[in-house]
Design a protein around this motif. Structure first.
Motif, PDB file in Angstrom:
ATOM      1  N   THR A 123      87.110  35.001  13.319  1.00 24.14           N
ATOM      2  CA  THR A 123      87.551  36.230  13.986  1.00 24.14           C
ATOM      3  C   THR A 123      87.847  35.973  15.453  1.00 24.14           C
ATOM      4  O   THR A 123      88.786  36.533  16.031  1.00 24.14           O
ATOM      5  CB  THR A 123      86.489  37.324  13.841  1.00 24.14           C
ATOM      6  N   MET A 124      87.062  35.090  16.074  1.00 25.82           N
ATOM      7  CA  MET A 124      87.284  34.747  17.483  1.00 25.82           C
ATOM      8  C   MET A 124      88.634  34.047  17.668  1.00 25.82           C
ATOM      9  O   MET A 124      89.390  34.374  18.599  1.00 25.82           O
ATOM     10  CB  MET A 124      86.157  33.859  18.004  1.00 25.82           C
ATOM     11  N   TYR A 125      88.945  33.096  16.792  1.00 23.10           N
ATOM     12  CA  TYR A 125      90.275  32.470  16.854  1.00 23.10           C
ATOM     13  C   TYR A 125      91.366  33.535  16.772  1.00 23.10           C
ATOM     14  O   TYR A 125      92.324  33.529  17.554  1.00 23.10           O
ATOM     15  CB  TYR A 125      90.450  31.478  15.699  1.00 23.10           C
ATOM     16  N   MET A 126      91.245  34.419  15.797  1.00 19.04           N
ATOM     17  CA  MET A 126      92.253  35.465  15.595  1.00 19.04           C
ATOM     18  C   MET A 126      92.388  36.355  16.835  1.00 19.04           C
ATOM     19  O   MET A 126      93.497  36.627  17.304  1.00 19.04           O
ATOM     20  CB  MET A 126      91.877  36.312  14.377  1.00 19.04           C
ATOM     21  N   ASN A 127      91.252  36.808  17.371  1.00 16.62           N
ATOM     22  CA  ASN A 127      91.303  37.721  18.513  1.00 16.62           C
ATOM     23  C   ASN A 127      91.833  37.034  19.766  1.00 16.62           C
ATOM     24  O   ASN A 127      92.547  37.657  20.572  1.00 16.62           O
ATOM     25  CB  ASN A 127      89.920  38.300  18.779  1.00 16.62           C
ATOM     26  N   MET A 128      91.506  35.767  19.953  1.00 19.29           N
ATOM     27  CA  MET A 128      92.036  35.050  21.114  1.00 19.29           C
ATOM     28  C   MET A 128      93.544  34.873  21.002  1.00 19.29           C
ATOM     29  O   MET A 128      94.278  35.038  21.990  1.00 19.29           O
ATOM     30  CB  MET A 128      91.342  33.698  21.264  1.00 19.29           C
ATOM     31  N   ILE A 129      94.027  34.568  19.789  1.00 15.16           N
ATOM     32  CA  ILE A 129      95.480  34.456  19.592  1.00 15.16           C
ATOM     33  C   ILE A 129      96.152  35.794  19.847  1.00 15.16           C
ATOM     34  O   ILE A 129      97.143  35.887  20.585  1.00 15.16           O
ATOM     35  CB  ILE A 129      95.794  33.956  18.167  1.00 15.16           C
ATOM     36  N   ASN A 130      95.622  36.856  19.264  1.00 17.24           N
ATOM     37  CA  ASN A 130      96.265  38.166  19.357  1.00 17.24           C
ATOM     38  C   ASN A 130      96.187  38.770  20.745  1.00 17.24           C
ATOM     39  O   ASN A 130      97.070  39.539  21.143  1.00 17.24           O
ATOM     40  CB  ASN A 130      95.651  39.124  18.333  1.00 17.24           C
ATOM     41  N   ASN A 131      95.137  38.432  21.502  1.00 16.79           N
ATOM     42  CA  ASN A 131      95.004  38.937  22.868  1.00 16.79           C
ATOM     43  C   ASN A 131      95.578  37.977  23.902  1.00 16.79           C
ATOM     44  O   ASN A 131      95.440  38.208  25.097  1.00 16.79           O
ATOM     45  CB  ASN A 131      93.530  39.217  23.178  1.00 16.79           C
ATOM     46  N   LYS A 132      96.190  36.884  23.390  1.00 12.28           N
ATOM     47  CA  LYS A 132      96.818  35.888  24.269  1.00 12.28           C
ATOM     48  C   LYS A 132      95.832  35.312  25.290  1.00 12.28           C
ATOM     49  O   LYS A 132      96.145  35.146  26.472  1.00 12.28           O
ATOM     50  CB  LYS A 132      98.058  36.460  24.953  1.00 12.28           C
ATOM     51  N   ILE A 133      94.622  35.032  24.796  1.00 11.04           N
ATOM     52  CA  ILE A 133      93.629  34.311  25.596  1.00 11.04           C
ATOM     53  C   ILE A 133      93.717  32.851  25.173  1.00 11.04           C
ATOM     54  O   ILE A 133      93.266  32.469  24.097  1.00 11.04           O
ATOM     55  CB  ILE A 133      92.210  34.870  25.358  1.00 11.04           C
ATOM     56  N   HIS A 134      94.333  32.034  26.013  1.00 12.11           N
ATOM     57  CA  HIS A 134      94.679  30.667  25.639  1.00 12.11           C
ATOM     58  C   HIS A 134      93.796  29.666  26.372  1.00 12.11           C
ATOM     59  O   HIS A 134      93.932  29.492  27.593  1.00 12.11           O
ATOM     60  CB  HIS A 134      96.156  30.403  25.967  1.00 12.11           C
ATOM     61  N   GLU A 169      97.599  34.262  34.052  1.00  7.32           N
ATOM     62  CA  GLU A 169      96.667  33.918  35.128  1.00  7.32           C
ATOM     63  C   GLU A 169      95.556  33.029  34.582  1.00  7.32           C
ATOM     64  O   GLU A 169      95.002  33.286  33.509  1.00  7.32           O
ATOM     65  CB  GLU A 169      96.068  35.200  35.712  1.00  7.32           C
ATOM     66  N   ARG A 170      95.217  32.015  35.321  1.00 15.17           N
ATOM     67  CA  ARG A 170      94.119  31.119  34.936  1.00 15.17           C
ATOM     68  C   ARG A 170      92.804  31.698  35.445  1.00 15.17           C
ATOM     69  O   ARG A 170      92.699  32.067  36.613  1.00 15.17           O
ATOM     70  CB  ARG A 170      94.358  29.725  35.500  1.00 15.17           C
ATOM     71  N   MET A 171      91.825  31.759  34.539  1.00 11.49           N
ATOM     72  CA  MET A 171      90.538  32.344  34.908  1.00 11.49           C
ATOM     73  C   MET A 171      89.453  31.808  33.985  1.00 11.49           C
ATOM     74  O   MET A 171      89.731  31.133  32.994  1.00 11.49           O
ATOM     75  CB  MET A 171      90.594  33.865  34.824  1.00 11.49           C
ATOM     76  N   LYS A 172      88.193  32.153  34.306  1.00 11.23           N
ATOM     77  CA  LYS A 172      87.095  31.802  33.432  1.00 11.23           C
ATOM     78  C   LYS A 172      87.217  32.580  32.125  1.00 11.23           C
ATOM     79  O   LYS A 172      87.624  33.732  32.112  1.00 11.23           O
ATOM     80  CB  LYS A 172      85.763  32.090  34.108  1.00 11.23           C
TER      81      LYS A 172
END
Length: 506
Positions: A123-134, A169-172
């Motif tokens: 689910t984390m992989y999916m949510n990171m992809i969908n929220n564009k957290i790369h 934007e690059r961030m933690k």
């Protein structure tokens, strides 16, 4: 605007869908059947955790530390340490579309159900992809026996300790999760190994490279057809009868496309060409392009297996309630295929260079030297040969095989490697160089067409000619040709030429 949704089930992901998610921002979902499979696999993991069964990367360590026991109360700490200790990648960093492809490749192989990972990881992989957290992923440092030294940086982000790119934007990672309303994951047994150990880096990037080669060989057919018109070439090598008695699939496809591109061209008129046989670089282009197509078909078939199967070690066999050590992370089959593709593309590159040189040589074309519009006053393409031949030299070097260059590591227990990430990445560099080389050939071809005053072009070549001339005017006086090269590169990358051609030759 509603974004396209691609439903993942672990067995039906296509290369086209990888490109959709990676480059067009398509969303992903997980099928309910796949989630049930993950839950069942997780229960198997817990059952084994309560038994005395030694399991690699789970109740025992990894690599040479496979003899070290991991006890239940240290699962979270051990899995966090596993991720931290494997964060070993070095720059350059993967582009964001590559990161999306990498994460998608790993997510889909998790859904095969052989990992035992907690469903929350998927689910984390999916949510990171969908929220564009790369996640920030260094590209180098993996020898291809599972891309553990680079995929670990995804795990670092998942637990909130790494860096990501979010909304440009690059961030933690912890900050991005907060902005997106998400929480870092809490690791449990088997999770760390499942995140770090797979072929997802080379498979995700490789799938995108295959999509680019698919476009590149189609473009090569278009450029070759333009060159034939600029050269006033002999079209008898395109005769369908020649291919019926020599039924290699790839060359037949390219020859058919070139015939469609040249439909209605002046080249088919009787007595047009003075040449009984053109140089081999023109006469045999469909055969060379066909070799790329045949190589591509081989690699695509095996990449689809990679994207839709388990590369986990150890591997859960849920139907038999077993977990077994294996070597499913070994990918020499398609890594060798990429090496073959690199060699095939080097032939295509060298052939395109020779065609371009011939276009600028009066004894072959009957046109002016270096396609100048004013001999003695305009130098035109007198020096550009240095540019495209230097790019070809790079390709020749990159086409040398690298998969067999490896060491024995990890206390001498890991004594084989594929170098699949590097093999994929050098193939990507070959493709990028070829875009420039084919672009420069196309510049020569349309210049030759104009100098020849050829107005009766093929239906496909006319479409390509118009797109090129909309950006790059006739070279009537010397100018900064680096700008023209940049423009043709961007035109090719945008697919404007291919899109325009495909509308008229379907």
């Amino acid at each position: 605007m509603i974004q396209e949704m691609i439903m993942l089930d672990g067995n039906s992901l296509t290369i086209h869908e990888v490109a959709k998610v990676a480059r067009e921002g398509a969303q992903v979902g997980i099928s309910s059947e796949s989630m049930k499979k993950l839950e069942q696999g997780r229960q198997m993991v817990y059952d084994m955790a309560n038994s005395d069964i030694p399991v690699y990367g789970f109740t025992r360590g990894v690599g040479e530390n496979k003899d070290r026991q991991v006890v239940a109360r240290y699962y979270q700490e051990y899995n966090r340490n596993l991720i931290l200790s494997h964060c070993l990648g070095v720059e350059p960093e993967a582009k964001e579309d590559d990161v999306r492809a990498i994460m998608l490749a790993r997510l889909n192989t998790l859904l095969v159900g052989c990992t035992g990972v907690q469903p929350a990881v998927a689910t984390m992989y999916m949510n990171m992809i969908n929220n564009k957290i790369h996640p920030v992923i260094p590209q180098r440092g993996s020898v291809g026996e599972g891309d553990i030294t680079v995929l670990s940086h995804i795990g670092l982000a998942m637990i909130g300790e790494g860096e990501v790119n979010y909304n440009g934007e690059r961030m933690k990672a912890s900050e991005a999760f907060k902005k997106a309303g998400m929480e870092p994951i809490v690791l449990g047994p088997k999770d760390g190994l499942a995140i770090v150990s797979s072929n997802a880096l080379s498979a995700g990037e490789g799938a995108l490279v295959l999509k680019d080669i698919e476009d590149l060989v189609d473009l090569a057919d278009v450029v070759y057809a333009l060159t034939l018109e600029g050269f006033k070439g002999n079209v008898t090598p395109l005769d369908e009868a020649a291919y019926s008695v020599r039924p290699y699939q790839g060359q037949s496809i390219s020859a058919s496309r070139v015939r469609k591109l040249l439909e209605g061209s002046y080249l088919w008129l009787p007595g047009v060409t003075d040449s009984l046989q053109d140089p081999l670089s023109l006469r045999g282009s469909c055969q060379i392009h066909g070799a790329v197509r045949d190589s591509l078909g081989y690699v695509k078939n095996h990449m689809l297996i990679q994207l839709n199967s388990s590369d986990d070690n150890p591997c859960l066999i849920m139907d038999e309630n077993r977990i077994i050590s294996c070597a499913n992370y070994e990918v020499p089959t398609w890594t060798l295929g990429f090496e073959m593709l690199g060699l095939a593309l080097s032939h295509l590159s060298r052939n395109a260079c020779f065609r371009t040189i011939k276009l600028a040589t009066p004894k072959f074309t009957g046109l002016s030297r270096f396609l100048t519009p004013a001999d003695g006053r305009v130098l035109a393409y007198a020096t550009i040969q240095k540019t495209f031949t230097s790019l070809d030299t790079e390709i020749r070097h990159l086409s040398n095989p690298a998969t067999a260059d490896y060491f024995s590591v990890a206390g001498d227990i890991e004594d084989h490697a594929n170098n699949s990430p590097y093999v994929v990445q050098k193939t990507a560099r070959i493709v990028d160089n070829l875009i420039y080389i084919l672009g420069i050939e196309a510049m020569h071809a349309v210049q030759a067409i104009d100098l020849r005053k050829a107005t009766r072009l093929g239906v496909g070549t006319k479409a390509a000619y118009d797109v090129i001339r909309s950006e790059i005017p006739f070279l009537d006086q010397d100018r900064n040709l680096s700008e023209d090269i940049r423009k043709i590169y961007k035109l090719i990358k945008s697919r404007k030429i291919l899109d325009s051609v495909e509308k008229v030759i379907r």
